[in-house]
Design an enzyme around this catalytic site. Structure first.
Site, PDB file in Angstrom:
ATOM      1  N   HIS A  60      69.523  67.370 -11.789  1.00 44.58           N
ATOM      2  CA  HIS A  60      69.308  65.988 -12.196  1.00 44.58           C
ATOM      3  C   HIS A  60      69.078  65.063 -11.007  1.00 44.58           C
ATOM      4  O   HIS A  60      68.366  64.060 -11.119  1.00 44.58           O
ATOM      5  CB  HIS A  60      70.515  65.510 -13.011  1.00 44.58           C
ATOM      6  CG  HIS A  60      70.311  64.184 -13.670  1.00 44.58           C
ATOM      7  ND1 HIS A  60      69.260  63.925 -14.534  1.00 44.58           N
ATOM      8  CD2 HIS A  60      71.033  63.018 -13.602  1.00 44.58           C
ATOM      9  CE1 HIS A  60      69.340  62.676 -14.966  1.00 44.58           C
ATOM     10  NE2 HIS A  60      70.388  62.107 -14.414  1.00 44.58           N
ATOM     11  N   SER A  69      67.231  58.526 -13.730  1.00 45.55           N
ATOM     12  CA  SER A  69      68.071  58.754 -14.902  1.00 45.55           C
ATOM     13  C   SER A  69      67.921  57.594 -15.891  1.00 45.55           C
ATOM     14  O   SER A  69      66.815  57.310 -16.336  1.00 45.55           O
ATOM     15  CB  SER A  69      69.517  58.979 -14.467  1.00 45.55           C
ATOM     16  OG  SER A  69      70.296  59.475 -15.528  1.00 45.55           O
ATOM     17  N   ASP A  97      67.433  70.609 -14.876  1.00 45.73           N
ATOM     18  CA  ASP A  97      68.223  69.395 -15.086  1.00 45.73           C
ATOM     19  C   ASP A  97      69.086  69.556 -16.343  1.00 45.73           C
ATOM     20  O   ASP A  97      68.556  69.598 -17.453  1.00 45.73           O
ATOM     21  CB  ASP A  97      67.285  68.195 -15.231  1.00 45.73           C
ATOM     22  CG  ASP A  97      68.008  66.867 -15.311  1.00 45.73           C
ATOM     23  OD1 ASP A  97      69.214  66.856 -15.607  1.00 45.73           O
ATOM     24  OD2 ASP A  97      67.351  65.832 -15.098  1.00 45.73           O
TER      25      ASP A  97
END
Length: 279
Positions: free
Chosen positions: A227, A149, A195
């Site tokens: 994600h 991320s 995602d």
């Protein structure tokens, strides 16, 4: 009169038996572990025993854990960053697994859970500098970064900042910068097909497309992945993160078989793009 020809023939007969072994050893002094198989690259552990040590919070990164193979050899090092609000626990499984295949790994906490990607990039580099300075098993010429991320965005920033890195793996990377044309580090971009936080169309795909200066790159999209999927401990992430690090940190061409030719879409991979064959 026949002695010299016989000796010459004997010498010539011995040369082919010894020359290949010498050439192989000289070609790659960084190979670590046995020849890989599909089963080995998808396994949860490699052949090295591993020790771990906690790292206290530092002035330039939030501490973490160092995982070191039990061996007298030297190894490449990998720093791994978590994402927004997360701690090293979210990426902790990469530590013992990658170390068991022959890497020194530091999974880090960031100075704040709210640190932006560029800060995480600086902290990844600070963590690598820390293990180079404190761990005698680390080969300072063979370093890599990974992150999830905003940590994946940090891996991209670290790569742009330090082109001497050997490999970078942003996983479900998030960054407001979309153009990474200055990145020269071999980069494996991992994304989840579904995602909602860092959609590939807004993040991983433009990241991959913009990396034009790196000698090698790849984009792997996990079928149905959200994600969290690109940082999960599953066989696909295991196989391709390990193979990428082995190929580009250790220059171990034995792992090319898992990267080139590119895997076709299947029940686990919805898309895969690359620059095969590797330089």
């Amino acid at each position: 009169m026949r002695i010299k020809p016989m000796l010459a023939a004997l010498v010539l007969a011995l040369i082919p038996a010894t020359a290949p072994a010498v050439a192989t050893a000289a070609a790659n002094p960084y190979e670590r572990g046995p020849a890989p198989t599909v089963a080995s690259v998808e396994s949860s552990r490699g052949t090295f025993a591993v020790t771990s040590a906690a790292v206290a919070r530092q002035s330039n990164f939030g501490g973490g854990t160092v995982y070191t193979p039990t061996s007298d050899l030297t190894f490449g090092a990998v720093a791994v960053s978590p994402g927004f609000t997360a701690t090293q626990t979210s990426v902790a499984h990469f530590g013992p697994r990658l170390a068991s295949y022959g890497f020194v790994v530091i999974t880090i906490n960031t100075l704040s859970g709210f640190d932006d990607p560029d800060s995480r990039g600086r902290q990844l580099l600070a963590a690598l500098d820390y293990v180079v300075r404190t761990n005698p098993r680390v080969d300072a010429s063979r370093l890599a970064v990974m992150g999830h991320s905003m940590g994946g965005g940090g891996a991209l920033r670290a790569s742009a900042t330090r082109p001497a890195l050997q490999a970078s793996i942003p996983m479900a990377g998030w960054h407001t910068t979309k153009n990474w044309s200055t990145v020269q580090v071999p980069t494996l971009v991992l994304g989840g097909q579904n995602d909602p936080t860092a959609p590939n169309s807004q993040h991983s795909t433009p990241f991959y497309n913009s990396i034009t200066a790196a000698p090698d790159k790849a984009f792997l999209e996990l079928r149905g992945g959200d994600h969290s999927a690109p940082r999960s401990d599953n066989v696909t992430v295991r196989k391709y993160t390990l193979s990428w690090l082995k190929r580009f940190v250790d220059d171990d061409v034995r792992y090319d078989q898992f990267l080139c030719p590119a895997p076709a879409p299947n029940t686990l991979i919805s898309a895969y793009r690359d620059t095969c064959p590797h330089a």
